[in-house]
Enzyme design. Structure first.
Site, short mmCIF file in Angstrom:
data_model
loop_
_atom_site.label_atom_id
_atom_site.label_comp_id
_atom_site.label_asym_id
_atom_site.label_seq_id
_atom_site.Cartn_x
_atom_site.Cartn_y
_atom_site.Cartn_z
N VAL A 106 0.85 -1.18 0.00
CA VAL A 106 0.00 0.00 0.00
C VAL A 106 0.89 1.23 0.00
O VAL A 106 1.81 1.35 0.81
CB VAL A 106 -0.94 0.00 1.23
CG1 VAL A 106 -1.72 1.30 1.29
CG2 VAL A 106 -1.89 -1.19 1.18
N GLY A 165 4.35 4.12 3.19
CA GLY A 165 3.90 2.90 2.53
C GLY A 165 3.97 1.74 3.50
O GLY A 165 4.49 1.88 4.63
N LYS A 166 3.44 0.62 3.15
CA LYS A 166 3.54 -0.58 3.98
C LYS A 166 3.23 -1.79 3.13
O LYS A 166 2.47 -1.69 2.16
CB LYS A 166 2.54 -0.52 5.14
CG LYS A 166 2.92 -1.37 6.33
CD LYS A 166 4.02 -0.71 7.14
CE LYS A 166 4.42 -1.49 8.35
NZ LYS A 166 5.44 -0.76 9.13
N GLY A 167 3.80 -2.92 3.50
CA GLY A 167 3.52 -4.15 2.78
C GLY A 167 3.31 -5.28 3.75
O GLY A 167 3.67 -5.20 4.93
N ASP A 188 9.92 -5.36 9.07
CA ASP A 188 8.85 -5.09 10.02
C ASP A 188 8.62 -6.40 10.79
O ASP A 188 9.56 -7.20 10.92
CB ASP A 188 7.60 -4.62 9.26
CG ASP A 188 6.57 -3.96 10.15
OD1 ASP A 188 6.75 -2.80 10.51
OD2 ASP A 188 5.57 -4.61 10.51
#
Lengths: 437, 173
Positions: free
Chosen positions: A77, A122-124, A163
């Protein structure tokens, strides 16, 4: 209402809700609305900053060790690029959801804005259980995921990082896969790599070091110094142990620490270097089993309510709750972990006049050194550790002053201030850039 | 959610199923019917059921406020929930008296509402409801100076229903 009526009502509602839980993306949207109303922003601007710019969902087929193919779901995202390329970690966990990734992507945009680094958010995530996968399966999962999201990531576009359940080894695979597919060195496609393949010196200690810098600044504003201050640290992993060591070096009395194995207490301060050496020797990396004259073993949760001036919760989320907030003696709480204080506890602490340095600022050392790693990758010029420490301190001190001054100006807590400041900076970037076309 | 969620993305510790179930059970018992029957009335849009459910929700909110230290002084409800004319899309009009207004209180209440509104939508099937509680915060100064909703609290003509007051030691409404 009789007990039987209560039981019926509970069963009726639970059947109807089917396990409806907290939706972090709804929480994120509600927070943006609240901060936006305080700042007088119009609804259309708030709608713009609440929504992610791009959401990518990918199917990841992986040949498992037993020969069958398992198809995993992954997300990336990209929330906001208003202030720079998207930045944010990749988590591997069975309970990853799209709404969670969307919320965390938004949060990263805020975090980068609060500490004023030129990156967006952002992040995944991949829905998987890495504890039940072999090293080969994890590598194939990571490489295929990287291939699937490669069209939308890159050193000038979106830079992932470690993460939950991901680490330097996984980041090395991301970099190597991107390099292989693009046919050119791609060190800057991801941060959190090992030192030999473009990692930054000082990254492992960055979050713990940042916690201490923020604490030092906050104490200074309150007319106090670290030297001689009594501190308790919950959590003795990468963040807590580094923070405890630095505090010890600066003359603080770290009277209590804890980890999953329990808590240790010494009224005159623990010998932190000796404790760190014990943990390094322990097979499970636990503090349990450490003994020294005057050291008392306590149940783990008691570390939170010790008679100290500063408390550093650096373990998991939701540790300071409505149940224990009224017993916390520390005047200052510096959040090394993500979300260690529940919203109810936050309110109780505020009513009791406690000052909380919020996670978005206090544990931002990690993302700042991630930014430094990316800068070094782009320049192909690597700093020594001292330079990283100095730049981290300079950037975090400036960030702290920004949040503190904003809090004073608006008469709000540091947590509210940080979120409002982040929103202001993102909206300002959007205003200056304008809306295309 | 994974155990590493930043602070402002966390919800309050309230379990929406428990909160809504207690309100449903209370309202159903008052109406002399069982929970399943009462839920059917809610889903059919019956104004009496919706008003009774909202009144019970406001009472549950009081229990929540009472458990959180000294910040909350009193909770009042007014509008359609007490007048028996609530509809499925109506919110619960509440005045919450706190010692001091702050972003922390607002943030908690916003999150509580987001959590419960989500549960309400699933429970009743009314997916268009955006918020369940319409909360007006007032503090000691508002009440003392009769400012905004602080005036409503002490109004002789349009007095809201006081559902809860802290220990009888708070200022009178």
């Amino acid at each position: 209402m009789t007990p039987e009526q209560a039981r019926q009502a509970q069963a009726t509602v639970e059947r109807a809700l089917g396990g409806a839980e907290v939706n972090p993306y709804e929480m994120f949207r509600a927070q943006v609305d609240l901060a936006g109303q305080k700042l007088g922003y119009p609804a259309d601007i708030l709608e713009l900053v609440k929504r992610p710019e791009r959401v990518v969902e990918v199917s990841i087929p992986v040949r498992m060790d037993d020969g069958r193919i398992e198809v995993f779901t992954g997300y990336r995202v990209q929330h906001s690029s208003a202030r720079g390329p998207y930045k944010g970690g990749i988590r591997y966990h069975p309970s990853v959801t799209l709404d969670e990734v969307k919320a965390l992507a938004g949060w990263m945009a805020w975090k980068c804005a609060v500490v004023d680094i030129p990156l967006g958010g952002g992040k995944g995530g991949i829905v998987c259980d890495p504890t039940r996968m072999s090293e080969g399966e994890l590598e194939r999962l990571t490489r295929r995921y990287t291939a699937m999201i490669l069209p939308v990531i890159g050193p000038q576009h979106d830079i992932p990082a470690p993460d939950v359940n991901t680490n330097s080894r996984i980041m090395n695979w991301v970099m190597d896969t991107a390099t292989a597919l693009r046919g050119e060195p791609m060190y800057g496609v991801v941060t959190g790599k090992d030192l030999a393949v473009g990692g930054a010196r000082g990254r492992r200690e960055a979050t713990g070091r940042g916690v201490v810098i923020v604490m030092e600044e906050l104490l200074a504003q309150l007319g106090k110094r670290i030297a001689g201050t009594r501190v308790a640290v919950q959590g003795f992993g990468n963040v807590g142990s580094v923070a405890a060591q630095l505090l010890h070096e600066k003359g603080a009395k770290v009277v209590g620490v804890s980890d999953v194995s329990g808590a240790l207490y010494h009224p005159e301060g623990l010998d932190i270097p000796a404790l760190v050496a014990h943990v390094a020797r322990s097979p499970q990396r636990w503090i349990a089993g450490y003994t020294a004259p005057g050291v008392e073993a306590l149940p783990g949760p008691e570390v939170l309510t010790l008679d100290v001036e500063v408390l550093v919760p650096a373990a998991l989320e939701g540790q300071i709750t409505a149940d224990n907030a009224s017993r916390i003696q520390a005047q200052v709480i510096v959040e090394g972990a993500n979300g260690p204080t529940t919203p109810e506890a936050d309110l109780i602490l505020e009513a009791r006049g406690r000052v909380v340095a919020p996670d978005i600022l206090a544990n931002a050392g990690g993302v700042i050194v991630s930014y430094f790693e990316w800068v070094q990758n782009l320049q192909n010029f690597y700093w020594d550790e001292e330079e990283t420490h100095e730049r981290l301190a300079s950037l975090l001190r400036r960030a702290f002053r920004g949040v503190w001054d904003h809090a004073q100006k608006h008469g709000v807590s540091l947590r509210t201030s940080a979120f409002m400041l982040g929103l202001e900076r993102i909206v300002e970037a959007i205003r200056l850039r304008g809306i295309f076309p | 959610m994974i155990g590493s969620t930043p602070s402002l993305l966390l919800g309050p510790g309230v379990r929406p199923a428990g909160f809504l179930a207690r309100a449903l059970g209370t309202a159903a018992a008052r109406g002399g019917c069982d929970a399943q029957g009462f839920l059917a009335d809610l889903r059919a849009g019956d104004p009496g059921a919706h008003s009774a459910f909202r009144y019970a929700l406001a009472q549950e909110f009081c229990s929540f406020a009472a458990s959180l230290g000294t910040t909350f002084r009193a909770v009042y409800v007014y509008g359609s929930a007490v007048e028996g004319r609530s509809r499925p899309g109506s919110d619960v009009d509440v005045i919450v008296w706190v010692t001091r207004k702050s972003g922390t209180v607002e943030s908690l209440l916003v999150r509580l509402d987001a959590l419960l509104a989500r549960g309400y939508r699933k429970l009743t099937g009314y997916g268009s409801l955006r918020r369940l509680f319409d909360i007006h915060l007032v503090d000691d100064e508002d009440v003392e100076l009769r400012r905004g909703y602080g005036a409503v609290v002490r109004s002789v003509w349009t007095a809201p229903v006081c559902l809860w007051r802290r220990g009888g030691t708070g200022p009178t409404g």
